[in-house]
Design a protein around this motif. Sequence first.
Motif, mmCIF file in Angstrom:
data_model
loop_
_atom_site.group_PDB
_atom_site.id
_atom_site.type_symbol
_atom_site.label_atom_id
_atom_site.label_comp_id
_atom_site.label_asym_id
_atom_site.label_seq_id
_atom_site.Cartn_x
_atom_site.Cartn_y
_atom_site.Cartn_z
ATOM 1 N N GLY A 1 19.331 -20.643 11.373
ATOM 2 C CA GLY A 1 18.909 -20.581 10.078
ATOM 3 C C GLY A 1 17.598 -19.781 9.725
ATOM 4 O O GLY A 1 17.250 -20.031 8.451
ATOM 5 N N LEU A 2 17.178 -18.554 10.414
ATOM 6 C CA LEU A 2 15.898 -18.168 10.340
ATOM 7 C C LEU A 2 16.185 -16.648 10.092
ATOM 8 O O LEU A 2 17.009 -16.057 10.708
ATOM 9 C CB LEU A 2 15.105 -18.421 11.453
ATOM 10 C CG LEU A 2 14.770 -19.749 11.701
ATOM 11 C CD1 LEU A 2 13.937 -19.861 12.898
ATOM 12 C CD2 LEU A 2 14.077 -20.547 10.677
ATOM 13 N N GLY A 3 15.285 -15.983 9.485
ATOM 14 C CA GLY A 3 15.399 -14.442 9.005
ATOM 15 C C GLY A 3 13.971 -14.004 9.177
ATOM 16 O O GLY A 3 12.921 -14.514 8.881
ATOM 17 N N ILE A 4 13.946 -12.561 9.160
ATOM 18 C CA ILE A 4 12.510 -11.816 8.836
ATOM 19 C C ILE A 4 12.865 -10.795 8.191
ATOM 20 O O ILE A 4 13.586 -9.800 8.312
ATOM 21 C CB ILE A 4 11.871 -11.414 10.333
ATOM 22 C CG1 ILE A 4 12.124 -12.815 11.513
ATOM 23 C CG2 ILE A 4 10.655 -10.709 10.095
ATOM 24 C CD1 ILE A 4 11.474 -12.162 12.958
ATOM 25 N N THR A 5 11.811 -10.424 7.215
ATOM 26 C CA THR A 5 11.580 -9.424 6.392
ATOM 27 C C THR A 5 9.898 -9.006 6.407
ATOM 28 O O THR A 5 9.427 -9.496 6.953
ATOM 29 C CB THR A 5 12.086 -9.554 5.090
ATOM 30 O OG1 THR A 5 12.307 -8.161 4.521
ATOM 31 C CG2 THR A 5 11.804 -10.350 4.086
ATOM 32 N N ASN A 6 9.850 -7.968 5.504
ATOM 33 C CA ASN A 6 8.347 -7.685 5.514
ATOM 34 C C ASN A 6 8.019 -7.555 3.847
ATOM 35 O O ASN A 6 8.942 -6.958 3.235
ATOM 36 C CB ASN A 6 8.170 -6.403 5.946
ATOM 37 C CG ASN A 6 7.831 -6.508 7.357
ATOM 38 O OD1 ASN A 6 7.295 -7.193 8.106
ATOM 39 N ND2 ASN A 6 9.076 -6.082 8.267
ATOM 40 N N VAL A 7 7.029 -7.576 3.438
ATOM 41 C CA VAL A 7 6.452 -7.299 2.184
ATOM 42 C C VAL A 7 6.471 -5.848 1.926
ATOM 43 O O VAL A 7 7.192 -5.353 0.853
ATOM 44 C CB VAL A 7 4.959 -7.554 1.808
ATOM 45 C CG1 VAL A 7 4.577 -7.351 0.334
ATOM 46 C CG2 VAL A 7 4.845 -9.324 1.933
ATOM 47 N N VAL A 8 5.910 -4.965 2.801
ATOM 48 C CA VAL A 8 5.984 -3.635 2.429
ATOM 49 C C VAL A 8 6.631 -3.008 3.690
ATOM 50 O O VAL A 8 6.630 -3.450 4.835
ATOM 51 C CB VAL A 8 4.446 -2.994 2.555
ATOM 52 C CG1 VAL A 8 4.499 -1.397 2.548
ATOM 53 C CG2 VAL A 8 3.757 -3.653 1.357
ATOM 54 N N ALA A 9 7.604 -2.050 3.631
ATOM 55 C CA ALA A 9 8.290 -1.372 4.622
ATOM 56 C C ALA A 9 7.666 -0.252 5.648
ATOM 57 O O ALA A 9 7.796 -0.293 6.658
ATOM 58 C CB ALA A 9 9.475 -0.715 4.005
ATOM 59 N N ARG A 10 6.405 0.282 4.880
ATOM 60 C CA ARG A 10 5.742 1.275 5.703
ATOM 61 C C ARG A 10 4.743 0.658 6.751
ATOM 62 O O ARG A 10 4.341 -0.091 6.562
ATOM 63 C CB ARG A 10 4.888 2.013 4.663
ATOM 64 C CG ARG A 10 3.887 3.084 5.369
ATOM 65 C CD ARG A 10 3.298 4.068 4.340
ATOM 66 N NE ARG A 10 2.205 3.259 3.655
ATOM 67 C CZ ARG A 10 0.975 3.415 4.250
ATOM 68 N NH1 ARG A 10 0.734 4.113 5.368
ATOM 69 N NH2 ARG A 10 0.052 2.768 3.704
ATOM 70 N N ALA A 11 5.396 1.315 8.001
ATOM 71 C CA ALA A 11 4.343 0.988 9.129
ATOM 72 C C ALA A 11 2.881 1.704 9.216
ATOM 73 O O ALA A 11 2.836 2.701 8.860
ATOM 74 C CB ALA A 11 5.039 1.457 10.479
ATOM 75 N N THR A 12 2.066 0.636 9.566
ATOM 76 C CA THR A 12 0.675 1.111 9.608
ATOM 77 C C THR A 12 0.004 0.524 11.044
ATOM 78 O O THR A 12 0.607 -0.602 11.399
ATOM 79 C CB THR A 12 -0.319 0.607 8.524
ATOM 80 O OG1 THR A 12 -0.231 -0.875 8.364
ATOM 81 C CG2 THR A 12 0.287 1.161 7.002
ATOM 82 N N ALA A 13 -1.125 0.750 11.387
ATOM 83 C CA ALA A 13 -1.702 0.327 12.496
ATOM 84 C C ALA A 13 -2.330 -1.121 12.066
ATOM 85 O O ALA A 13 -2.578 -2.086 12.818
ATOM 86 C CB ALA A 13 -3.053 1.290 12.956
#
Length: 166
Positions: free
Chosen positions: A62-74
């Motif tokens: 019942g768990l998922g993952i997303t991100n606020v911002v898609a752009r990868a950074t260090a």
Amino acid sequence: MPDVVGDGLKVLFCGINPGLTTAATGHHFARPGNRFWPVLHLSGFTPRLMKPSEQGELPSYGLGITNVVARATARADELSAEEYREGGRLLSAKVERLRPGWLAVVGVTAYRAAFEDRKAAIGPQKRTIGDTRVWVLPNPSGLNAHWTAATMAEEFGQLRVAAAEG
């Protein structure tokens, strides 16, 4: 970075943005030293310690993952205020579509920037997105020395209990 989602999610965890290791591997929270996976287990969300490469199993819990911002950074501090605001708008639309019980944003600074809520603190928020309730969790990055794995697991565990109660 593809989201890990499914129908009927109890909790959609939302990272700030993919780090470089996550972007390279295609697995969320993949950087060694990130405490997301150990804390997820310590808090009782998963029955065992999972590896980032096993992220596809999360919807079965019942768990998922997303991100606020898609752009990868260090580092997350490389993101602009506008990227956070736009990320908050896109995240809200995603949550309205997926309708998880809870949106759990990992990182109070990211939550404040994405939703323009400077007074937000760790814990449940007054804000809802449709019927989805919002909880802000500590950032599990190894750079966040203010929180130990044990204290993070306590906060994650409070969300787990709230999610189980419906």
